[in-house]
Write a protein that holds these residues in place. Structure first.
Motif, short mmCIF file in Angstrom:
data_model
loop_
_atom_site.label_atom_id
_atom_site.label_comp_id
_atom_site.label_asym_id
_atom_site.label_seq_id
_atom_site.Cartn_x
_atom_site.Cartn_y
_atom_site.Cartn_z
N TYR A 53 -28.33 14.68 -0.23
CA TYR A 53 -28.72 16.08 -0.85
C TYR A 53 -29.60 15.92 -1.80
O TYR A 53 -29.04 15.38 -2.82
N ALA A 65 -24.73 26.15 5.70
CA ALA A 65 -26.05 25.59 5.36
C ALA A 65 -25.69 24.12 4.78
O ALA A 65 -26.66 23.28 4.74
N ASP A 71 -18.35 20.84 9.73
CA ASP A 71 -19.41 19.87 9.87
C ASP A 71 -18.52 18.43 10.18
O ASP A 71 -18.91 17.68 11.06
N TYR A 363 -28.70 14.15 9.20
CA TYR A 363 -27.59 15.20 9.62
C TYR A 363 -28.38 16.68 9.63
O TYR A 363 -28.48 17.10 10.36
N LYS A 364 -28.53 17.02 8.19
CA LYS A 364 -29.24 18.28 8.22
C LYS A 364 -30.63 17.76 7.35
O LYS A 364 -30.63 16.86 6.54
N ARG A 365 -31.34 18.87 7.38
CA ARG A 365 -32.78 18.79 6.77
C ARG A 365 -32.60 18.86 5.25
O ARG A 365 -33.06 18.34 4.35
N TRP A 366 -31.70 19.85 5.09
CA TRP A 366 -31.41 20.19 3.43
C TRP A 366 -32.82 20.44 2.54
O TRP A 366 -33.01 19.91 1.37
N GLY A 377 -33.32 16.18 10.68
CA GLY A 377 -32.25 16.82 10.98
C GLY A 377 -32.02 17.14 12.54
O GLY A 377 -32.62 17.11 13.06
N PHE A 379 -30.47 20.00 13.35
CA PHE A 379 -30.59 21.49 13.73
C PHE A 379 -31.64 22.12 13.39
O PHE A 379 -32.21 21.80 12.55
N ASP A 381 -31.51 25.05 12.30
CA ASP A 381 -31.00 25.91 11.24
C ASP A 381 -29.81 25.26 10.71
O ASP A 381 -28.95 25.22 11.46
N ASP A 382 -29.72 24.89 9.72
CA ASP A 382 -28.91 23.97 9.09
C ASP A 382 -27.72 24.98 8.95
O ASP A 382 -26.41 24.10 8.86
N LEU A 385 -24.79 25.35 13.82
CA LEU A 385 -24.36 24.33 14.43
C LEU A 385 -24.98 24.38 15.85
O LEU A 385 -25.11 23.54 16.48
#
Length: 492
Positions: A53, A65, A71, A363-366, A377, A379, A381-382, A385
């Motif tokens: 992050y 998110a 998660d 894992y997520k774009r964040w 990422g 997803f 949309d973070d 899921l």
């Protein structure tokens, strides 16, 4: 009183018996030759994601998110047993060198606890990109920013990632860091002491990644040309040894991971780390980014993803060679960073060929501020899921040997039909069974497992446990899709 005492002792015993980490030594991974091994002596192959992050406060929030127990369950359900978790210098000691921020440590600890409850192994990553937000990046605390003359006379040049590294000011900043100017190298080592004090006994720890993608400074053109061996000897290796020594003052057991200079992740370049006398728990944390995929991500014509076969296999072989040289265990700790499914398929297959563990980016774009490819990422949309990119997931979720009671010899998986093959030489001194994760995505009518020179001791929808037969015969395990019929159905 006696009844009360007995009741209390019984309650304490029950708590200890059911506590996930009640043993004196928490479960952690150690290096044994080129392998990571668990407390039972089994070789562990890691498949996982980067959880970094990059926005202040540098730890994901407890929101849909961000990162929650849901998660962690999602990761475990899909067979991901590893995570590279961002533990940024800017978060660890934001106010002064060596002064820990309890709020940040608590924020990271929340994520580590969620992962540990799902038995997911964790590498702690001191991530940085382009040094600091001043230059369009992140990583170091505000107090660690010392703009050098003559550049400080004008506003800083902020260039898109990764070209921001190439600016004279950012390169000069890194040269000053490697030289120990302004006490920053010492302060960086102090931050690792803080991290080791907090997490040396963290359950499911697999060590400390000292610095993400080190930039060597103004000599970067020579790094691009020949890998800059002189910079390793004069700057990078001494710095890594200083970080290692700082951790060893606090933690004598966990793996300490070194990364090569940044261009080694995207070009077929040699790296030049050497062993450390008496050190048995080194790791080589390396990245693989095929240049043809990078060209595609930038909209530059001329790239061909099929060229990535040679690149990926070459980087795998180099990582194994460098690890042998420095007496370290290798881990492909970053790769992917794209929605190009064919590129991901090639990298994953090359890793299987070399029995290489990995943590995919990301894992997520964040809202990643430093990325060369916005298609990062898992997803769309973070916070949702169910928005997972299914074609990408189908390549990353694999049937594979998570823990082996012996020496892995060969592994393959076909993401198109689910065919899996695995060979290993059993170790009679390891009594825990070999554990194979079975993909929940590739066997719509169930699956069939066969074992030569061993037997299945347990199976469920997502796992096979195998025990070797007496003797030293190589064990072969095969998993294939049932062509039709009810079978044992997997659950999405």
């Amino acid at each position: 009183m006696r009844r009360l005492l007995l009741t209390t002792l019984l309650a304490v015993a029950l708590v200890l018996a059911t506590a996930p980490f009640a043993t004196a030594d928490p479960p952690q991974l150690r290096r044994d030759g080129r392998w990571l091994v668990d407390p039972q002596g089994r070789v562990v192959i890691v498949h996982g994601f980067n959880l970094v992050y990059k926005r202040d406060p540098y730890a994901p929030p407890a929101t849909a998110a961000g990162f929650t127990a849901r998660d962690a369950r999602w990761l475990a359900r899909h067979g991901f047993n590893g995570a590279r978790v961002g533990t940024l210098w800017a978060g660890l000691t934001p106010d002064a060198p060596g002064r820990a921020d309890p709020a940040y440590v608590t924020g990271v600890q929340r994520v580590l606890d969620l992962l540990a409850r799902r038995r997911i192994w964790m590498q702690l990553d001191m991530h940085q990109d382009q040094w600091h937000e001043t230059y369009g990046g992140e990583g170091v605390p505000d107090w660690a920013v010392h703009r050098p003359a003559p550049y400080s006379a004008a506003p800083p040049v902020v260039a898109p990632f990764p070209t921001g590294y190439w600016t004279p000011e950012v390169s000069t900043v890194f040269d000053s860091f490697w030289a120990g100017a302004d006490g920053l190298l010492d302060a960086w080592a102090d931050a690792w002491r803080v991290a080791a004090r907090a997490w040396s006994r963290q359950p499911y720890l697999m060590g400390y990644d000292l610095l993400n993608e080190p930039w060597m400074g103004l000599e970067w053109p020579t790094c691009l040309a020949d890998g800059c061996p002189d910079s390793y000897a004069a700057e990078l290796q001494p710095a890594m040894e200083q970080g290692l020594a700082a951790i060893r003052e606090v933690d004598g057991d966990n793996v300490v991971w070194w990364e090569p200079q940044q261009f080694a992740g995207g070009q077929p370049l040699d790296t030049f780390f050497t062993p450390v006398a008496g050190e048995r728990q080194l790791g080589f944390s390396w990245h693989s980014y095929c240049p043809d995929v990078f060209l595609e991500s930038q909209g530059i014509p001329g790239g061909d993803v099929e060229n990535c076969w040679d690149f990926a296999r070459g980087r795998q072989e180099h990582a194994l060679e460098q690890s042998r040289t420095m007496h370290a265990v290798p881990l492909m700790s970053e790769w992917g960073a794209t929605d190009n499914v064919r590129a991901i398929e090639i990298d994953a297959a090359a890793a299987d060929e070399r029995l290489m563990g990995w943590t995919h980016w990301a894992y997520k774009r964040w809202d990643d501020p430093t990325t060369a490819d916005t298609a990062q990422g898992m997803f769309r949309d973070d916070a949702d899921l169910s928005s997972v990119k299914r074609a990408k997931l189908r390549v990353l979720v694999r049937t594979y040997a998570q823990a082996t009671a012996g020496t892995p010899l060969a592994m393959s998986f076909d993401p198109h039909d689910g065919a899996f093959g695995y060979r290993y030489r059993p170790d009679p001194g390891v009594t825990a069974p070999t554990r194979i994760f079975v993909s929940p995505l590739h066997y719509p009518h169930g699956w069939r497992v066969t074992v030569d020179h061993g037997r299945v001791v347990s199976r469920s929808a997502r796992q096979v446990l195998v025990a070797a037969a007496p003797g030293a015969d190589v064990v072969t395990v095969r998993v294939v899709r049932e062509p039709n019929g009810p079978g044992e159905r997997s659950t999405r």
